[in-house]
Design a protein around this motif. Structure first.
Motif, PDB file in Angstrom:
ATOM      1  N   SER A   1      13.284  -3.283  11.229  1.00 17.52           N
ATOM      2  CA  SER A   1      14.409  -2.468  11.702  1.00 17.52           C
ATOM      3  C   SER A   1      14.222  -1.978  13.127  1.00 17.52           C
ATOM      4  O   SER A   1      15.131  -1.396  13.702  1.00 17.52           O
ATOM      5  N   PHE A   2      13.036  -2.214  13.713  1.00 15.06           N
ATOM      6  CA  PHE A   2      12.776  -1.755  15.072  1.00 15.06           C
ATOM      7  C   PHE A   2      13.266  -2.777  16.088  1.00 15.06           C
ATOM      8  O   PHE A   2      13.015  -3.980  15.950  1.00 15.06           O
ATOM      9  N   ASN A   3      13.924  -2.270  17.126  1.00  6.05           N
ATOM     10  CA  ASN A   3      14.375  -3.130  18.220  1.00  6.05           C
ATOM     11  C   ASN A   3      13.321  -3.106  19.319  1.00  6.05           C
ATOM     12  O   ASN A   3      13.028  -2.053  19.885  1.00  6.05           O
ATOM     13  N   ALA A   4      12.772  -4.250  19.631  1.00  2.00           N
ATOM     14  CA  ALA A   4      11.699  -4.320  20.630  1.00  2.00           C
ATOM     15  C   ALA A   4      12.166  -3.808  21.984  1.00  2.00           C
ATOM     16  O   ALA A   4      11.362  -3.286  22.771  1.00  2.00           O
ATOM     17  N   ALA A   5      13.450  -3.939  22.286  1.00  6.38           N
ATOM     18  CA  ALA A   5      13.959  -3.506  23.588  1.00  6.38           C
ATOM     19  C   ALA A   5      13.937  -1.993  23.746  1.00  6.38           C
ATOM     20  O   ALA A   5      14.124  -1.491  24.851  1.00  6.38           O
ATOM     21  N   ASP A   6      13.715  -1.268  22.634  1.00  5.18           N
ATOM     22  CA  ASP A   6      13.669   0.190  22.696  1.00  5.18           C
ATOM     23  C   ASP A   6      12.263   0.734  22.892  1.00  5.18           C
ATOM     24  O   ASP A   6      12.077   1.926  23.078  1.00  5.18           O
ATOM     25  N   VAL A   7      11.260  -0.143  22.853  1.00  4.42           N
ATOM     26  CA  VAL A   7       9.862   0.295  22.840  1.00  4.42           C
ATOM     27  C   VAL A   7       9.303   0.313  24.255  1.00  4.42           C
ATOM     28  O   VAL A   7       9.447  -0.652  25.012  1.00  4.42           O
ATOM     29  N   GLN A   8       8.614   1.399  24.598  1.00  5.79           N
ATOM     30  CA  GLN A   8       7.954   1.508  25.897  1.00  5.79           C
ATOM     31  C   GLN A   8       6.484   1.148  25.793  1.00  5.79           C
ATOM     32  O   GLN A   8       5.943   0.512  26.696  1.00  5.79           O
ATOM     33  N   SER A   9       5.822   1.569  24.698  1.00 11.23           N
ATOM     34  CA  SER A   9       4.404   1.214  24.531  1.00 11.23           C
ATOM     35  C   SER A   9       4.036   1.237  23.063  1.00 11.23           C
ATOM     36  O   SER A   9       4.677   1.916  22.247  1.00 11.23           O
ATOM     37  N   ILE A  10       3.005   0.468  22.730  1.00 11.71           N
ATOM     38  CA  ILE A  10       2.414   0.459  21.383  1.00 11.71           C
ATOM     39  C   ILE A  10       0.910   0.571  21.549  1.00 11.71           C
ATOM     40  O   ILE A  10       0.297  -0.205  22.299  1.00 11.71           O
ATOM     41  N   GLU A  11       0.310   1.525  20.865  1.00 11.61           N
ATOM     42  CA  GLU A  11      -1.138   1.710  20.903  1.00 11.61           C
ATOM     43  C   GLU A  11      -1.704   1.422  19.507  1.00 11.61           C
ATOM     44  O   GLU A  11      -1.181   1.940  18.501  1.00 11.61           O
ATOM     45  N   VAL A  12      -2.719   0.591  19.454  1.00 11.21           N
ATOM     46  CA  VAL A  12      -3.333   0.197  18.189  1.00 11.21           C
ATOM     47  C   VAL A  12      -4.675   0.909  18.062  1.00 11.21           C
ATOM     48  O   VAL A  12      -5.546   0.785  18.932  1.00 11.21           O
ATOM     49  N   LEU A  13      -4.842   1.657  16.984  1.00  4.99           N
ATOM     50  CA  LEU A  13      -6.079   2.398  16.724  1.00  4.99           C
ATOM     51  C   LEU A  13      -6.737   1.794  15.484  1.00  4.99           C
ATOM     52  O   LEU A  13      -6.195   1.870  14.369  1.00  4.99           O
ATOM     53  N   ARG A  14      -7.924   1.158  15.679  1.00  5.31           N
ATOM     54  CA  ARG A  14      -8.646   0.528  14.580  1.00  5.31           C
ATOM     55  C   ARG A  14     -10.038   1.113  14.384  1.00  5.31           C
ATOM     56  O   ARG A  14     -10.523   1.217  13.270  1.00  5.31           O
ATOM     57  N   SER A  15     -10.677   1.491  15.496  1.00  2.54           N
ATOM     58  CA  SER A  15     -12.067   1.923  15.417  1.00  2.54           C
ATOM     59  C   SER A  15     -12.172   3.413  15.108  1.00  2.54           C
ATOM     60  O   SER A  15     -11.252   4.201  15.387  1.00  2.54           O
ATOM     61  N   GLY A  16     -13.329   3.774  14.573  1.00  5.05           N
ATOM     62  CA  GLY A  16     -13.537   5.157  14.145  1.00  5.05           C
ATOM     63  C   GLY A  16     -13.459   6.157  15.278  1.00  5.05           C
ATOM     64  O   GLY A  16     -13.031   7.301  15.078  1.00  5.05           O
ATOM     65  N   ARG A  17     -13.839   5.791  16.499  1.00  3.84           N
ATOM     66  CA  ARG A  17     -13.847   6.751  17.597  1.00  3.84           C
ATOM     67  C   ARG A  17     -12.439   7.242  17.940  1.00  3.84           C
ATOM     68  O   ARG A  17     -12.263   8.339  18.443  1.00  3.84           O
ATOM     69  N   TYR A  18     -11.425   6.386  17.660  1.00  4.70           N
ATOM     70  CA  TYR A  18     -10.044   6.802  17.907  1.00  4.70           C
ATOM     71  C   TYR A  18      -9.377   7.357  16.645  1.00  4.70           C
ATOM     72  O   TYR A  18      -8.539   8.245  16.709  1.00  4.70           O
ATOM     73  N   LEU A  19      -9.774   6.808  15.472  1.00  9.02           N
ATOM     74  CA  LEU A  19      -9.137   7.228  14.223  1.00  9.02           C
ATOM     75  C   LEU A  19      -9.592   8.610  13.775  1.00  9.02           C
ATOM     76  O   LEU A  19      -8.894   9.289  13.015  1.00  9.02           O
ATOM     77  N   ALA A  20     -10.772   9.042  14.244  1.00 14.69           N
ATOM     78  CA  ALA A  20     -11.313  10.331  13.782  1.00 14.69           C
ATOM     79  C   ALA A  20     -10.379  11.485  14.088  1.00 14.69           C
ATOM     80  O   ALA A  20     -10.296  12.457  13.323  1.00 14.69           O
ATOM     81  N   ALA A  21      -9.642  11.413  15.176  1.00 13.29           N
ATOM     82  CA  ALA A  21      -8.756  12.505  15.564  1.00 13.29           C
ATOM     83  C   ALA A  21      -7.622  12.706  14.569  1.00 13.29           C
ATOM     84  O   ALA A  21      -6.990  13.772  14.523  1.00 13.29           O
ATOM     85  N   TYR A  22      -7.357  11.686  13.738  1.00 15.40           N
ATOM     86  CA  TYR A  22      -6.227  11.770  12.804  1.00 15.40           C
ATOM     87  C   TYR A  22      -6.662  12.032  11.373  1.00 15.40           C
ATOM     88  O   TYR A  22      -5.811  12.102  10.474  1.00 15.40           O
ATOM     89  N   GLY A  23      -7.951  12.176  11.139  1.00 14.98           N
ATOM     90  CA  GLY A  23      -8.417  12.511   9.806  1.00 14.98           C
ATOM     91  C   GLY A  23      -8.031  11.462   8.786  1.00 14.98           C
ATOM     92  O   GLY A  23      -8.136  10.258   9.032  1.00 14.98           O
ATOM     93  N   THR A  24      -7.536  11.924   7.631  1.00 13.28           N
ATOM     94  CA  THR A  24      -7.204  10.994   6.547  1.00 13.28           C
ATOM     95  C   THR A  24      -6.039  10.078   6.896  1.00 13.28           C
ATOM     96  O   THR A  24      -5.914   8.991   6.328  1.00 13.28           O
ATOM     97  N   LYS A  25      -5.192  10.503   7.849  1.00 13.29           N
ATOM     98  CA  LYS A  25      -4.087   9.633   8.248  1.00 13.29           C
ATOM     99  C   LYS A  25      -4.582   8.354   8.912  1.00 13.29           C
ATOM    100  O   LYS A  25      -3.872   7.350   8.935  1.00 13.29           O
TER     101      LYS A  25
END
Length: 821
Positions: free
Chosen positions: A682-706
């Motif tokens: 349902s997402f239109n790519a033309a509406d997106v400015q950026s996408i950030e992918v978080l996979r590693s623990g050093r970035y995911l830790a800030a979001y806790g269980t999410k």
């Protein structure tokens, strides 16, 4: 605002069908009781810290919202609106304040760029919008500016005008009649006049001259067949001829004598009327306090009514025929002098600069008994701010008089500063000349009650509807409200039969960002439409009356050092901002794209970043991302509860994950889940400015269980970038995924705390016009409260203004002074 109307619309009354045969009083009483119970009225009063301001100041106010019937704190509305309106009838500022126990506080920061002029401060509740805006609180607030020599003066120019009003609504031939008049000059203020009434032959009939407020009255007997004209001479020497209303051959007259301290004396006279009875009804704030059936002897009758039957305020007496048709009306003011007494004592009479002050308030009623209530207090430098005069408006004059009268009332406090005969007569003339009524007897008689377009608000609400792909309302659809960021909470509801929805008591603050989202079925794409909030129409004010012009200019002159310091701070801040802007121009395209991201690690702090440039020529976001994002796969979600099973969504998963749960997707900071209709298709790519992918623990830790299953942070286009240079198909349309609506809602306005410098940190000169502002003061059962504050560096006389309301609806105002040397 010109709200003046005639006291009675007699032709309309006479053309209306009568009440049912028999005694009309029960039917009259029933209809007015229905009106006051179904449509309870509210009044609003704002106590401001000063009577006028300059650009760069902060306007502080305390709002009192009361039920009009007894002036008790209102339980009807919990939201107060305040508008600042310029001389061009444009709303410059709008605030929303929560109302608790009938009280609200607020502040308006007036920008340095605000043009000088006579502004209006208007306040109301949503419930009050169902009735005439004449009943809104509306006060002229002059605002000046030292950067502009233009004065905040009256820009209108109208010819002087004098209007005449027969007592009770009409005159009858051959019967003595009182004729009231009011004269207004070209500047909108009252003007003194004198004159002579003559008939069509030029024969002098009666002289007249005005008293306070350009008003007065005289008695004469209009003779059959004669026409009368008032020859007027204004104080400036101008002259005018004004025709008086024509006396009628048949009808009713209602006259009042309000000079007796114990009773109100009413006299009824008729001409050409055969009926032997009439009905008299007395109201105060729409509530009946007196009623009787009158026997007319030779077409006349007199009625004496005890003043004790009525509370303090405006009593409205209406005369009805035997058939129940209203034919005459008279207003009188009943004053029991039962406003509160406030004793305000400082611990000293003379202080030094920066010395603390202890103020003790003692509030008592007419019987000297202590009173509990809610009050507000302003302390100002009387050398900078013109001291409040007894005749100025206050909560007393507002709640007891001006809130119940149409039209501009000049110096309303004058009527409450003494108990002499002259003031009582002046007040009577005011009620003879000012139109008044919160309802129309004609409409009530025909069972025509006001439509309720604005429900009473118990809190802020979001209203709207959901429209299906075919353009029809979508009933029974679930819709979810999610905060875009911060500590908000999620709410959901189901649409009604017309596709409508409402989220009540939403805790917005200032310009809050929310997301409305509805789950999407595969065969339907819904559109969410939010009801637009529109301010009440701004009607032209009758006059831009400014009685503070000289005082305002004096205030601006004395405030020059404060203003200069304020402007220097702004210039310093501006230079810092310019440096930031220059640095921002050196950002890379990726840094520029991720700058608005709400990534908790910081914009761009992710295992992988894609920008709008990477999505060139993409249409469906999921198909574009497949294979472009390392370590992420997309999986179709099936609904296996039906046969055959059906694909309902496409969601991202960590390629190396063993937990069969989708990644968390944050769209502009809002979590999108399967429950709220997450479908990457349902997402239109033309509406997106950026996408950030978080996979590693050093970035995911800030979001806790999410972050347990990885995150995709999607930021939509915010503007400020020339997207067309790199992607012709990504024009800045700001279109959103279907079934999703981003909401920027005006919530409760933040109240600026009254600034008191810390002298241990800031040792500079402290000169302020408002020394202290305290909007909430409670007196307990003992009727006392103690307030402590510290003087600034100002010297001279300081003025303390206290206003407020007791728990049983009695208003109070007090002014005391002390000196700083």
């Amino acid at each position: 605002m010109n709200k003046r109307i005639g006291l009675l619309l007699l032709p309309a009354f006479l053309c209306t069908a009568a009440w049912l045969p028999g005694d009309p009083l029960p039917a009259i009483t029933r209809v007015i009781d229905k009106f006051r119970k179904t449509y309870p009225q509210e009044k609003v009063y704002l106590h401001t810290d000063k009577p006028y301001y300059m650009a760069g100041d902060t306007l502080y106010f305390k709002g009192y919202v009361v039920n009009a019937e007894k002036n008790l704190p209102s339980a009807i509305s919990n939201v107060l609106y305040a508008d600042l309106i310029d001389e061009h009838q444009h709303i410059s500022h709008t605030l929303r304040s929560p109302v608790t126990d009938g009280m609200a506080t607020g502040s308006m920061a007036l920008p340095d760029s605000l043009p000088p002029g006579n502004y209006r401060l208007r306040a109301y509740t949503a419930w009050m919008r169902n009735f005439s805006s004449d009943w809104f609180f509306d006060k002229t607030i002059p605002i000046g500016s030292s950067s502009n020599t233009q004065k905040a003066t009256d820009k209108t120019s109208r010819p002087a005008v004098t209007q005449f009003f027969p007592e009770g609504g009409q005159m009858l031939e051959g019967l003595p009649a009182r004729m009231a008049f009011k004269a207004v000059g070209s500047n909108g203020r009252s003007i003194a006049i004198k004159g002579q009434v003559t008939d069509e032959t030029g024969t002098a009939v009666v002289p007249f001259s005005s008293g306070f407020g350009g008003m007065g009255s005289f008695v004469f007997t209009p003779q059959p067949g004669h026409v009368y004209t008032a020859g007027i001479t204004y104080a400036n020497g101008a002259t005018a001829q004004v025709s008086l209303p024509q006396a009628l051959k048949t009808g009713y007259m209602l006259a009042a004598d309000n000079r007796d301290s114990a009773q109100v004396k009413l006299h009824i006279a008729t001409a050409g009327v055969t009926a032997g009875q009439a009905t008299l009804l007395g109201l105060c704030n729409n509530k009946p306090f007196f009623s009787t059936t009158i026997s007319l002897l030779n077409g006349e009758a007199s009625v004496n009514i005890s003043r004790n039957k009525f509370p303090t305020g405006i009593a409205q007496f209406t005369l009805f025929t035997a058939e129940g048709i209203p034919v005459a009306e008279r207003l009188v003011f009943v004053n029991h002098h039962d406003t509160l007494h406030v004793a305000a004592a400082t611990d000293k009479k003379v202080y030094r600069p920066r010395e603390p002050v202890t103020l003790t308030l003692t509030v008592t009623d007419i019987h000297a008994s202590p009173v509990s209530g809610n009050f507000s207090l302003a302390v100002t430098d009387a050398g900078m701010v013109k001291p409040l005069q007894p005749e100025d408006a206050s909560i007393v004059s507002s709640l007891l008089l001006t809130a119940d009268i149409r039209g501009y009332i000049e110096q309303p406090g004058y009527y409450f500063t003494g108990d002499d005969t002259t003031r009582a007569n002046d007040l009577d003339n005011l009620l003879l000349t000012q139109g008044w009524r919160r309802f129309s007897w004609t409409a009530l008689q025909a069972n025509q009650f006001p439509p309720i377009a604005f429900p009473a608000e118990k809190g802020l609400a979001l209203r709207g509807k959901i429209i299906s792909a075919t353009g029809k309302p979508l009933p029974g659809a679930r819709i979810t409200l999610l905060p875009q960021q911060g500590d908000g909470y999620m709410m959901d509801t189901v649409t009604g039969t017309a596709g409508e929805f409402v989220f009540d008591d939403v805790q917005f603050t200032d310009q809050s960002s929310y997301v409305l989202q509805t789950p999407l079925a595969t065969n339907s794409r819904a559109t969410i439409q939010l009801n637009e909030w529109l301010a009440p129409a701004v009607l032209p004010a009758a006059w831009h009356n400014n009685s503070h012009e000289q005082a305002l200019q004096h205030y601006i002159t004395l405030n020059q050092p404060v203003l200069a310091a304020h402007r220097k701070q702004q210039q310093d801040a501006g230079r810092e901002l310019e440096e930031v802007v220059v640095r921002s121009k050196r950002q890379s395209r990726v840094q520029e794209a991720v700058a608005p991201s709400l990534n908790l690690n910081g914009p761009g702090q992710a295992d992988q970043v894609l920008t709008y440039e990477d999505l060139k020529n993409c249409h469906n976001l999921a198909s574009c991302l497949e294979g472009r994002i390392t370590g992420v796969r997309f999986k179709f979600i099936e609904d296996k509860s039906i046969r055959p099973s059906r694909v309902v969504a496409l969601q991202p998963f960590m390629a190396s994950g063993f937990n069969e749960q989708p990644m968390t997707v944050l769209l502009d900071g809002v979590e999108m889940t399967a429950a709220t209709g997450l479908d990457m298709r349902s997402f239109n790519a033309a509406d997106v400015q950026s996408i950030e992918v978080l996979r590693s623990g050093r970035y995911l830790a800030a979001y806790g269980t999410k972050g347990g299953n990885g995150l995709l942070i999607i930021t939509t286009k915010k503007g400020g970038i020339d997207y067309d240079k790199v992607n012709d198909q990504s024009a800045q349309t700001n279109k959103l995924p279907e079934g999703v609506l981003f909401v920027k809602a005006m919530g409760y306005s933040a109240v600026r705390e009254f600034y008191i410098p810390d002298y241990a940190v800031d040792g500079g000169k402290d000169i302020r016009s408002t020394i202290y502002w305290k909007p909430v003061i409670r007196t307990g059962e003992n009727g006392t409260a103690t307030i402590q504050f510290r003087n600034a560096d100002n010297t001279g006389v300081h003025q303390i203004i206290i206003e407020g309301l007791s728990d049983n609806g009695k208003p109070a105002k007090q002014v005391v002074t002390y000196e700083v040397q």
